[in-house]
Design a protein around this motif. Structure first.
Motif, PDB file in Angstrom:
ATOM      1  N   ALA A 404      36.982  64.325  52.868  1.00 41.54           N
ATOM      2  CA  ALA A 404      35.543  64.191  52.836  1.00 41.54           C
ATOM      3  C   ALA A 404      35.208  65.386  51.637  1.00 41.54           C
ATOM      4  O   ALA A 404      35.909  66.244  51.784  1.00 41.54           O
ATOM      5  N   TYR A 405      34.201  65.107  50.929  1.00 35.97           N
ATOM      6  CA  TYR A 405      33.749  66.198  50.367  1.00 35.97           C
ATOM      7  C   TYR A 405      32.170  66.436  50.516  1.00 35.97           C
ATOM      8  O   TYR A 405      31.370  65.449  50.393  1.00 35.97           O
ATOM      9  N   ASP A 406      31.775  67.831  50.725  1.00 35.76           N
ATOM     10  CA  ASP A 406      30.233  67.916  50.801  1.00 35.76           C
ATOM     11  C   ASP A 406      29.971  69.212  50.072  1.00 35.76           C
ATOM     12  O   ASP A 406      31.071  70.167  50.046  1.00 35.76           O
ATOM     13  N   ARG A 407      29.006  69.179  49.476  1.00 38.02           N
ATOM     14  CA  ARG A 407      28.616  70.384  48.373  1.00 38.02           C
ATOM     15  C   ARG A 407      28.612  71.708  49.211  1.00 38.02           C
ATOM     16  O   ARG A 407      28.829  72.705  48.655  1.00 38.02           O
ATOM     17  N   GLY A 408      28.195  71.492  50.559  1.00 35.82           N
ATOM     18  CA  GLY A 408      27.976  72.746  51.018  1.00 35.82           C
ATOM     19  C   GLY A 408      29.223  73.346  51.939  1.00 35.82           C
ATOM     20  O   GLY A 408      29.191  74.719  52.279  1.00 35.82           O
ATOM     21  N   ILE A 409      30.103  72.428  51.933  1.00 34.46           N
ATOM     22  CA  ILE A 409      31.492  72.826  52.537  1.00 34.46           C
ATOM     23  C   ILE A 409      32.506  73.004  51.500  1.00 34.46           C
ATOM     24  O   ILE A 409      33.507  73.824  51.492  1.00 34.46           O
ATOM     25  N   GLY A 410      32.763  72.020  50.729  1.00 32.37           N
ATOM     26  CA  GLY A 410      33.851  71.684  49.933  1.00 32.37           C
ATOM     27  C   GLY A 410      34.636  70.504  50.236  1.00 32.37           C
ATOM     28  O   GLY A 410      34.264  69.453  50.989  1.00 32.37           O
ATOM     29  N   CYS A 411      35.948  70.858  50.044  1.00 30.79           N
ATOM     30  CA  CYS A 411      36.682  69.580  50.088  1.00 30.79           C
ATOM     31  C   CYS A 411      37.261  69.699  51.405  1.00 30.79           C
ATOM     32  O   CYS A 411      37.962  70.812  52.006  1.00 30.79           O
ATOM     33  N   MET A 412      37.394  68.778  52.621  1.00 30.69           N
ATOM     34  CA  MET A 412      37.891  68.768  53.893  1.00 30.69           C
ATOM     35  C   MET A 412      39.097  67.746  53.780  1.00 30.69           C
ATOM     36  O   MET A 412      38.855  66.524  53.560  1.00 30.69           O
TER      37      MET A 412
END
Length: 842
Positions: A404-412
């Motif tokens: 998954a990718y979230d702008r606040g977290i990055g690549c998970m």
């Protein structure tokens, strides 16, 4: 006669000074000084009060406790409801009022009993010297032990030893270097502050998450922190309303969580049942107002659906296997035990390569299944890959099962089984699960070419068989019980086929079917003494199933103005809904001419039974009435905006609001409800159905209905709840309730509308605001009325400048008065070629 003894002047002065010092000391303790020194301990009857007057420290006994056990703790001082936020001797209470809080000889803060036995201590190493330390209660609610000789260095503080409450300026956190983890701990019960079974705090994962544990086993988690919110919380908007949290990382493995808002009149509390509540103090209501709650649905239970299972609280059953997976144990799955989870139907590419011999060829690559708005699984791994490289990195790693990718977290990235997934409606992250290519590919042209002729042959054969059967046609028989049920469900599914895609339709066949004889036995053959009331559909009876569950059975009356269409509509609508402010449908019965619906039993019956009964009105105090108004709004908001379907109730009234054992409201009776398409805002009908006094003017006169039609009904209910009077009841000058409320508003006497049984000057402003909201809801022009989300905002926000209401519609004066008795009445009136049916509820 002996001469009077003369006391020397210097002795008199010393005595006076000593007396003054003792008096000052007594006054200081009674008035609530904020500190303890070696020479000024406090006894059970004395307390510390912080300078702002918000928090107090001393001995207390929990409210409603049947014991006289005494605990040293910190609580809110100016709040009439005892709210303890920290306890020192939680597991070692004192059995009488002999306790003392003092600075011991070794400089620690201690609690001792009447025999000077140590009950509790800060237990830190401090400089051993007279008056070396002192304790102060700060305005934040933090109790600090400080060193006199080192510029007030903090040696110990209660914020570093939190209990069940998370206060502003407090930190919860983990330190990977020291192993320190500051967590909340629940009380044993509401009256027993000893150590409970639940803890809550930040888990030291790669991406920090807030977790609740029961006896060290996770029972709930928040999802990872993305720099602004925890992405697994469906109610993040409620947290943002309070300015949310700050989550800080010192780059040494330490995370700390604190409030962004500095107000001290709200906090989070971990209750004895393992739920976290956000509470803020409402001055107008003189009560704690509960905001968000975690967990809030069954799907929030950690790992409820097992590995590769996804939970959706809006569906029943809530658990399903992700596409490409099947239940690991079909028997358990059928019994609604989903914890064993799911397994892959087809192996991934890496597994096939290991099993394939060299040169075999033909092994295709894996792909990803996109799941939108998800609470991502636990145990995510970090990656420096950007959004484009994230899926590539996962594919290149055979152990990677999702990304998954979230702008606040990055690549998970995830390896191994995927646990604790949940589908959200408005928030969440897009999750990509790795599947074998065979699970992702569509049918090829070759498959279509093969399938088409087969289908054609089957169709021709079916036609031939049908023609042969017609030749030997017999007199048709009445459909069996299960056949009629099958026909009914097919018709019900057809009602929603235009509103949802086939993949999203509720499987109505999974709704439990009750046998008529079981329901007849449970209600003592529909005995009159078990009758709860009468609605447009028919009578409602209380019943008890063989396993002991209490139910409410609604039986279609042959004389009813409603019939099979309304029954089907209610089953279709309510079977798709799950919300704490909506009544729950347990099943139905279709046998012969019998049509019955089975609901959860509401022990307090309907709202009108309390509002309009002089002997019961006092049971609904103002706080309860306010909570009922808010609960109705939240249920209606779910229907209009938050459920899978957009639903207009069309018959919202006091008799259709049921109350549970705690007087929480649940909206019921969906026989007249209408399901809207996603792009629809209003609809028109030639058959107007509903109840006089609650119908909006545009609906009653022209057949137009929308969200604003339900808002009009909501406004009428508000005014009835506030006043304790029916809208059909005539007030002074022969005015109905709406007109009377409008008259009082214009005279500046809106608060006088309130039921005398609940009116209190301390609630006057809140009552006046609620009257104003009610009048805003019943304005004659639909576009002038607020939507339900705005109504909730106006209700729950203090010091709000609300707009001035315009004149309401007095539509109730046009029709017959509503009797609201156990006998039903109906009347059809022709208005502009619109057929109107006014059906009184129970």
């Amino acid at each position: 006669m002996k001469p009077a003894m003369v006391v020397p002047a210097n002795i008199r002065r010393r005595f006076v000074l000593l007396l003054l010092a003792f008096t000052c000391f007594s006054l200081r303790l009674c008035s609530g000084e904020d500190r303890i020194t070696f020479s000024t301990p406090i006894k059970d009857s004395q307390t510390l009060l912080c300078k702002s007057g918000v928090f107090r420290f001393g001995f207390f006994t929990p409210v409603n406790s049947t014991t006289r056990l005494r605990y040293a703790g910190i609580w809110y001082d100016k709040i009439p409801i005892q709210t303890v936020v920290w306890v020192a001797n939680k597991d070692t209470p004192i059995k009488d009022t002999s306790g003392v809080i003092s600075i011991s000889d070794d400089g620690n803060l201690v609690v001792t009993d009447g025999r000077n036995r140590l009950v509790w201590s800060t237990n830190v190493t401090v400089p051993v010297a007279p008056n070396a330390t002192w304790v102060q209660l700060l305005d934040t609610g933090n109790l600090k032990l400080q060193d006199n000789r080192n510029n007030g260095e903090t040696l110990w503080e209660s914020f570093k030893h939190p209990y069940n409450s998370f206060l502003p300026r407090m930190n919860l956190g983990t330190n990977n270097g020291t192993g320190e983890n500051l967590k909340l701990t629940s009380w044993r019960s509401d009256v027993d502050p000893s150590t409970g079974n639940y803890t809550a705090g930040l888990a030291p994962f790669t991406f920090p998450e807030l977790l609740i544990w029961k006896n060290s086993v996770p029972v709930w988690r928040s999802g990872p922190w993305n720099g602004q919110v925890f992405v697994g919380l469906p109610d993040v908007e409620s947290l943002l309303f309070l300015d949310g949290f700050n989550l800080n990382n010192d780059n040494r493995g330490t995370y700390s969580m604190s409030y962004a808002n500095d107000s001290f009149m709200y906090h989070f509390n971990l209750d004895p049942d393992g739920a976290i509540y956000q509470r803020d103090w409402s001055t107008s209501r003189n009560a704690w107002r509960v905001g968000v709650r975690f967990p809030s649905t069954d799907c929030d239970a950690y790992g409820m659906c097992g590995p590769y299972g996804s939970c959706n609280s809006r569906e029943d059953p809530p658990c399903k296997c992700v596409k490409g997976f099947v239940p690991r144990n079909n028997i358990e799955w059928a019994a609604r035990n989903w914890t064993s989870g799911c397994v892959r139907r087809a192996p991934l590419r890496c597994e096939r390569l290991r099993n394939a011999r060299s040169g075999s060829g033909g092994v295709k690559g894996d792909g990803f299944l996109k799941l939108q708005k998800m609470k991502v699984p636990i145990s995510a791994e970090t990656s420096l890959a950007n959004e484009q490289a994230c899926p590539i990195q996962c594919l290149e790693n055979c152990s990677c099962t999702a990304y998954a990718y979230d702008r606040g977290i990055g690549c998970m990235l995830w390896s191994g089984s995927l646990l604790d997934m949940q589908s959200f409606l408005g928030s969440g992250i897009d999750l990509y699960i790795r599947l074998a290519d065979s699970e992702l590919k569509t049918h090829s042209k070759r498959a279509i070419m093969i399938t088409a002729p087969v289908v054609g042959v089957v169709f021709v054969a079916a036609v031939c068989i049908l023609l042969a059967c017609r030749k030997f046609k017999k007199r048709p028989e009445a459909p069996a019980k299960d056949q009629s049920a099958e026909i009914l469900f097919k018709r019900m599914e057809a009602l929603t086929s235009g509103n949802e895609s086939a993949s999203n339709q509720v499987k109505l066949k999974e709704l439990p079917l009750f046998e008529f004889q079981v329901l007849a036995t449970s209600t003592d053959n529909f005995c009159l003494r078990n009758k709860l009331g009468q609605g447009g559909f028919g009578p409602v009876y209380k019943g008890k199933l063989p396993e002991g569950q209490e139910i409410a059975v609604k039986r279609l009356s042959r004389a009813s103005g409603q019939g099979l269409e309304e029954l089907m509509n209610e089953v279709v609508v309510i079977s798709k809904l799950q919300h704490r402010n909506l009544v729950k449908l347990l099943g139905c019965c279709i046998e012969g001419e019998e049509r019955l619906l089975v609901y959860e039993y509401m022990p307090k019956k309907s709202l009108d039974a309390y509002l309009f009964d002089p002997s019961k009105q006092k049971i609904l105090d103002w706080k309860t009435r306010f909570n009922i108004m808010e609960g109705i709004c939240r249920g209606l908001l779910y229907l209009h905006r938050d459920s899978r379907l957009k639903i207009i109730h069309r018959d919202l009234k006091a008799s259709n609001i049921l109350l549970d054992e705690n007087l929480n409201p649940k909206i019921s009776d969906f026989g007249l409800a209408r399901v809207f398409l996603a792009n629809e805002d209003e609809a028109n009908t030639r058959r107007v159905v509903g109840t006089y006094g609650y119908m909006s003017p545009e609906y009653a006169m022209e057949g137009f209905f929308s969200e604003k039609s339900d808002v009009f009904s909501l406004g009428v209910i508000f005014l009835e709840i506030i006043s304790g009077r029916r809208n059909s009841h005539k007030e002074e000058n022969n005015l109905n309730l709406l007109a009377y409320a409008w008259k009082l508003w214009n005279e500046g006497e809106a608060a006088s509308l309130a039921d005398p049984n609940v009116f209190d000057e301390s609630f006057e402003k809140e009552i006046q605001k609620c009257v104003q909201i009610g009048l805003l809801c019943v304005q004659e022009v639909a576009n002038d009325r607020p939507n339900v989300s705005n109504v909730i905002w106006m209700l729950t926000t203090e010091n709000t400048n609300l707009s001035e209401p315009k004149q309401p519609a007095f539509i109730a004066r046009r029709g017959a008065s509503e009797a609201e008795s156990s006998e039903q009445s109906s009347q059809k009136v022709s208005i502009n070629d619109v057929s109107l049916t006014a059906v009184t509820g129970r």
